[in-house]
Design an enzyme around this catalytic site. Structure first.
Site, PDB file in Angstrom:
ATOM      1  CD1 TRP B  98      -1.815  -2.344   1.861  1.00 29.71           C
ATOM      2  CD2 TRP B  98      -2.876  -1.501   0.083  1.00 29.71           C
ATOM      3  NE1 TRP B  98      -2.738  -3.264   1.420  1.00 29.71           N
ATOM      4  CE2 TRP B  98      -3.399  -2.786   0.347  1.00 29.71           C
ATOM      5  CE3 TRP B  98      -3.391  -0.772  -0.991  1.00 29.71           C
ATOM      6  CZ2 TRP B  98      -4.411  -3.359  -0.430  1.00 29.71           C
ATOM      7  CZ3 TRP B  98      -4.397  -1.344  -1.771  1.00 29.71           C
ATOM      8  CH2 TRP B  98      -4.894  -2.607  -1.482  1.00 29.71           C
ATOM      9  CG  ASP B 165      -3.490   3.956   4.702  1.00 26.49           C
ATOM     10  OD1 ASP B 165      -4.505   3.768   5.392  1.00 26.49           O
ATOM     11  OD2 ASP B 165      -3.222   3.286   3.679  1.00 26.49           O
ATOM     12  CE  LYS B 189      -8.048  -3.459   5.852  1.00 29.87           C
ATOM     13  NZ  LYS B 189      -7.835  -4.583   4.969  1.00 29.87           N
TER      14      LYS B 189
END
Lengths: 353, 353
Positions: B98, B165, B189
């Site tokens: 990511w 993030d 999540k």
């Protein structure tokens, strides 16, 4: 429960879709649909089914199109279509607030030719006499304008690619969908709940601009990952799939178009007949079959009318602030009975008034 | 029902959230939550509550931050943070897939200085010795790397704005959140279902780049409309609000952090103790408390192990293809019992092996 939801969007969806959606939140093949991986077999199947149903309703199978279900809303498409397609100049038809917003975003990427606009008359009609230059990258318009209650009845004849925002009337009526090169639609009218956006794009029009495009804004990137470049909005896509399946099971667009014509006929007939009301749209040919906008000729009746429709279990009838008055949004899942109830309330006001 | 969902995301959420979400699909103040207007009093209240809970959990009330709930996923934030903040150059820490994606998008907007990377060792640790230049526009990193199972334990000390993030560990542990200038997190999540993204941004860092920003990508535009510039993903935001409320009702981040430490302790203890397994992450200090990655030392045990955990009602334990082996994702809503079950399955394999 409120019985008749005339909201402009997010809006009424079929009751059986709500039931299936609630069931899936509790148990979707042994997990909640809210906790399944988007890479799971079960969700991949949902995505494929959603894409297949979209193609089927639009009659665009095997014609070189790809279907994407993205997040971000139709407002993101104002930007994405220009990012991907606008190299030099594009033509836009200005038929309402959403057209103006789409034009604003497109201007960041190239020259925008506004071929016609009804802005000066508060968008109370669809401009008719205009020409689209043959050297533009594409021609963009909205088929339906929720706020003002106007709707394009015919697909314009042009020689350039057509990019079209069908957010508020997709799957509600037949159109020559194969004349369109890119169709996009926020889910939250006839397709599903807020949070997903359908993009159906002819692949051959892509890859022609010279700028580099951020991955998340690049249709080709999303196509290459079959609409799973990033985690898609799982539940909104699932409910969209259910809603498209409901439409198919009941007879598809030809079935719903007849019902939508009936509902629109009922309300517009009453608006024209009832001496207390008048329609907002000046050219009757432009009247939207999704959103009927109308006002009371005499505001003195406002309190009485508002009380009557609320008492009848009607919700969401207030007009947008740009127009005032009332807006009856009659999307696919709104019943004929709902419109009949509204009509009888209008008649009751006339009797009492 | 599958009892123990170890999926890496979208992932397990609290059962009571599923129940409340299903109820709201059927009846939310007399309509389905899927058909209510985002401008309705009821939804405005949901949005305000969601923003307020996010601030409360992060301890960022009245500190100059704004909270947005957007569509599009964290991948859209890779692009948006650079669009809004990157004027000349930015520093990025490369700790996984990511990070690399975030770096790729940022490079379209300015110079990117990769201050350190663990890519050459397949991201099996978090780089420690690096320095962040004081003349960059911001420093970007991920706190947790789901794929590789690493987690940053301390907030780096830097003199530039921090953009972070936190998709996969937000609301799972305490951090010095006020050292961060922009925090973003995909919901799927610890916050809610797929389809919403939280952005918490210190207002003073905005408005400093010279480029013009498309409306949908402009944090200031979303702030000016209180996260309702366009139709937000209503249901994903509602379920996120429910999940944050569940966290608060049970004792907040301090309560969940203790449970998360306990779960991580159980699994890592077994990985280190059990002669059949080994952890993927080389530096134990970098081990993620959200995602424990591990492999079988001898692949010959694979079929037996896979059968054992599936029989125990465990789901979603396969590792990401970049790492192989197994990944136990232990987000907030995963019970201690689930991890105990996994540990006993690992012990059973040892006995049988």
């Amino acid at each position: 429960m409120l019985k008749y939801n005339f909201s402009a969007g997010p809006c009424v969806l079929p009751q059986e879709v709500f039931k299936k959606a609630a069931d899936a939140v509790l148990d979707f093949n042994d997990l909640s649909i809210l906790e399944i991986s988007h890479r799971s077999k079960d969700f991949v199947q949902v995505m494929e089914q959603a894409q297949s149903l979209a193609f089927e309703h639009l009659g665009l199978q095997d014609k070189g199109y790809k279907a994407l279900f993205l997040g971000g809303g139709a407002s993101m498409q104002f930007l994405m279509c220009a990012y991907n397609l606008l190299e030099n100049k594009a033509a836009y038809l200005n038929t309402g607030t959403w057209s103006a917003k789409a034009i604003k975003e497109a201007k960041m990427f190239g020259e925008v030719i506004e071929v016609a606009s009804s802005k000066d008359s508060n968008y109370n009609h669809i401009p008719k006499s205009y020409s689209v230059p043959s050297d533009v990258d594409y021609f963009h318009f909205q088929t339906n304008n929720t706020i003002f209650g106007t709707q394009l009845q015919e697909t314009p004849s042009v020689e350039v690619p057509i990019v079209c925002d069908m957010s508020s009337d997709i799957f509600s009526r037949q159109r020559d969908f194969d004349k369109y090169d890119l169709i996009y639609a926020g889910a939250q009218k006839n397709m599903g709940p807020a949070g997903a956006t359908l993009v159906v794009v002819k692949e051959e029009i892509l890859g022609k601009v010279s700028r580099s495009i951020p991955s998340m804004l690049d249709y080709k990137v999303h196509i290459s990952k079959d609409s799973m470049f990033n985690t898609p909005p799982v539940f909104p896509i699932y409910v969209s799939m259910l809603t498209m399946q409901w439409l198919k099971d009941n007879g598809g667009i030809s079935w719903i178009e007849e019902l939508n014509n009936k509902k629109a006929g009922l309300i517009y007939n009453e608006i024209d007949r009832n001496p207390l009301f008048e329609g907002f749209v000046t050219d009757k040919a432009d009247r939207s079959k999704m959103n009927a906008t109308f006002v009371l000729k005499d505001e003195a009746h406002k309190d009485a009318f508002d009380q009557l429709w609320k008492d009848a279990g009607i919700n969401g009838l207030n007009g947008h602030r740009s127009v005032g008055g009332y807006r009856a949004s009659m999307y696919n899942a709104l019943s004929v009975e709902a419109v009949e109830t509204l009509v009888s309330v209008m008649q009751e006001l006339e009797r009492k008034g």
